[in-house]
Scaffold this motif. Structure first.
Motif: not given
Length: 575
Positions: A261-262, A412-413, A516-517, A524-526
């Motif tokens: 949600v960030y 988000s990332i 941390f988040l 997969l996001s990375f």
């Protein structure tokens, strides 16, 4: 003859470019860490856009822009999915955690925005502090976030608008193309039409766009109030603990949800990119940026609670969650109303985000890291028209094909990484550039802080012994307190200059929370982010560094010629 002449010119350009490539190592050494002063950024670089952006915005415009930019995205797009798969009824706690992290990041942004009131946001702040490459890297990531998130949010507009007209199938207005991959086969023409209309509107005037957003945001907040009250009146507190308790996926699920949600807090960053168009940036920017984050976090939490009270978390719909929730409690008319209100909120958030993305690209164009025609400001409208149109077309193209789920964690990332970099930059700027302390102490502190935050986060992620959490958490507190005691900062705070209080604690906490988040996101996001990072780095090496190097060389030659001419004139006048 003309063909021969064209071919000759092409060969000369190719030869020149190959020569430039052969000098890449030298140019990288000279340009990657090249920094600018705030005065150069505000005057010399800003003037490359030709006309100036018009200063028409006040603090209430910024609050409305920040709130409008965030509200339509988070609640309507991510709440249902996060509650169903990650946080359960405790999704409001996920919003609180993300809101605290966003608030700490907004404090860092605000100090930079007050000191350097230009349109570049994180790109300008990092370029002034850590050099050209990190500024470019942050700017490219912010642009990626804007374009992708705007495309995804525009598709949510179609879902809610169809429900506003009484359709229960969110895909009813999309066109399915069987030959395309599963997550790219639903063509969304209403989303494309919305983006193109907003693009044309934004080309006209910033002030009129801000006034439209102010009106829409006011209606949107009233609409939020209706959903919150209706949810509390018709819902039940039992749904918050049934069927599996407040946090059915545990503390890890709550934190995983917070990282997702960030994505909802990108909007306040749009407010900082409007700094060049604010009448009184020293007063308006702190109120606009911090105020919008606080208001939005409160509304997010109340809306999330309202949704989970109306419907048990395991029965929440992933798509058009609030409208479907009203259908399930028998309020069909309210479902249609929510669809209309959510559509309006999404339009407001798109309007603000598209304002911000164009200004980012405009400033990157001023730095000549992308073609300089993207930096041009139209003299009559005072808007970066070329950047607005270019990004509008990119956003519309992605919105036509791509589903929200494909890109939300990638967004988000990227957001978390940029906010992490800005927090580091603020500490370095305050203690080294402003206070003239030795850079070694600050760089060692930042390295140890990030390393301990990463170790703490990995210990949590892989469920290591509790003593590891205590060790790394205590180490972070200890080194921050030691750094505060040993390294002094001399900040001049006047009635017209705002700065982050209690340094270095707020940016240090922001660094920890962002790290941390990030570690709660999927592998997969990375992997997707690594591919994107490689692409933008290759573009910088093949184009950006050469363009900026050659442009700076030409400017230096011109300045040298002007200085020599002035010297000759003075000598002649003396004789």
């Amino acid at each position: 003859m003309s063909n021969i002449h064209t071919a000759t010119n092409s060969m000369k350009k190719l030869s020149s470019y190959l020569h430039s490539l052969s000098q890449t190592p030298h140019r990288l050494r000279k340009r990657m860490l090249a920094t600018w002063t705030p005065d150069q950024e505000f005057n010399q670089v800003r003037h490359r856009s030709g006309a100036d952006m018009k200063r028409k915005l006040k603090w209430h415009d910024l609050v409305a822009l920040g709130v409008g930019g965030m509200l339509g995205v988070g609640v309507f797009v991510t709440t249902g999915s996060v509650a169903l798969h990650h946080s359960g009824p405790s999704v409001f706690i996920s919003y609180i955690i993300a809101g605290i992290s966003a608030l700490l990041s907004s404090l860092c942004y605000t100090e930079f925005a007050v000191q350097v009131p230009v349109a570049g946001g994180a790109f300008s702040y990092l370029r002034l502090t850590f050099g050209e490459f990190l500024g470019y890297f942050a700017g490219a990531n912010i642009l990626m976030e804007y374009v992708f998130s705007n495309a995804a949010v525009a598709r949510s507009f179609t879902e809610y608008l169809s429900i506003a007209f009484g359709e229960n199938d969110p895909n009813v207005w999309r066109v399915e193309v069987p030959g395309l991959p599963k997550d790219y086969s639903m063509l969304d023409f209403p989303a494309v039409a919305l983006i193109l209309i907003l693009t044309l509107f934004l080309c006209h005037s910033t002030k009129e766009s801000s006034m439209l957003n102010l009106i829409m945001t006011a209606f949107h907040v009233i609409f939020f109030g209706f959903i919150i009250i209706a949810g509390y009146c018709n819902g039940s507190a039992k749904n918050l603990v049934s069927p599996k308790g407040l946090a059915p996926f545990g503390a890890r699920g709550v934190l995983d949800g917070a990282a997702i949600v960030y994505f909802s807090y990108i909007g306040y960053d749009s407010a900082s990119t409007m700094a060049e168009e604010v009448k009184d940036p020293f007063k308006s920017l702190p109120i606009g940026i911090v105020g919008s984050v606080l208001i939005t976090t409160l509304l997010y939490c109340l809306m999330a609670l309202s949704l989970c009270m109306m419907v048990p978390y395991n029965k929440i719909s992933e798509k058009a969650s609030f409208s479907i929730a009203f259908l399930k409690i028998g309020w069909n008319w309210a479902s249609n109303l929510v669809g209309a209100g959510a559509s309006l909120g999404i339009v407001a958030s798109l309007l603000v985000a598209m304002l911000g993305q164009a200004r980012y690209l405009c400033v990157i164009g001023r730095a000549r890291l992308v073609p300089s025609w993207l930096a041009k400001v139209h003299p009559s409208t005072g808007t970066p028209m070329n950047a607005t149109v270019f990004l509008g077309l990119c956003t519309a193209t992605i919105a036509l094909f791509t589903e929200l789920d494909i890109i939300i964690e990638l967004i988000s990332i990227g957001t978390l990484l940029v906010f992490y970099m800005v927090a580091n930059a603020l500490i370095y700027r305050r203690y080294v550039i402003t206070s003239h302390a030795p850079p070694t102490h600050t760089l060692v502190f930042l390295f140890l802080l990030s390393l301990s935050a990463l170790c703490f986060s990995l210990a949590w992620k892989f469920k290591q012994q509790w003593w590891g959490l205590v060790l790394f958490g205590g180490f972070m507190i200890a080194i921050t307190a030691f750094f505060q005691h040993v390294v002094s900062t001399t900040t001049t705070t006047t009635t017209t200059n705002w700065s982050v209080p209690f340094m270095p604690w707020p940016p240090a906490m922001s660094i920890f929370l962002n790290v941390f988040l990030m570690t709660t996101l999927k592998i997969l996001s990375f992997q997707r982010f690594a591919i994107w990072a490689c692409l933008i780095t290759i573009f910088y090496v093949l184009y950006g560094v050469h363009n900026t190097y050659e442009a700076e060389e030409i400017e230096n030659e011109v300045d040298s010629s002007v200085n020599n001419l002035q010297t000759k004139v003075e000598i002649i006048q003396v004789h």
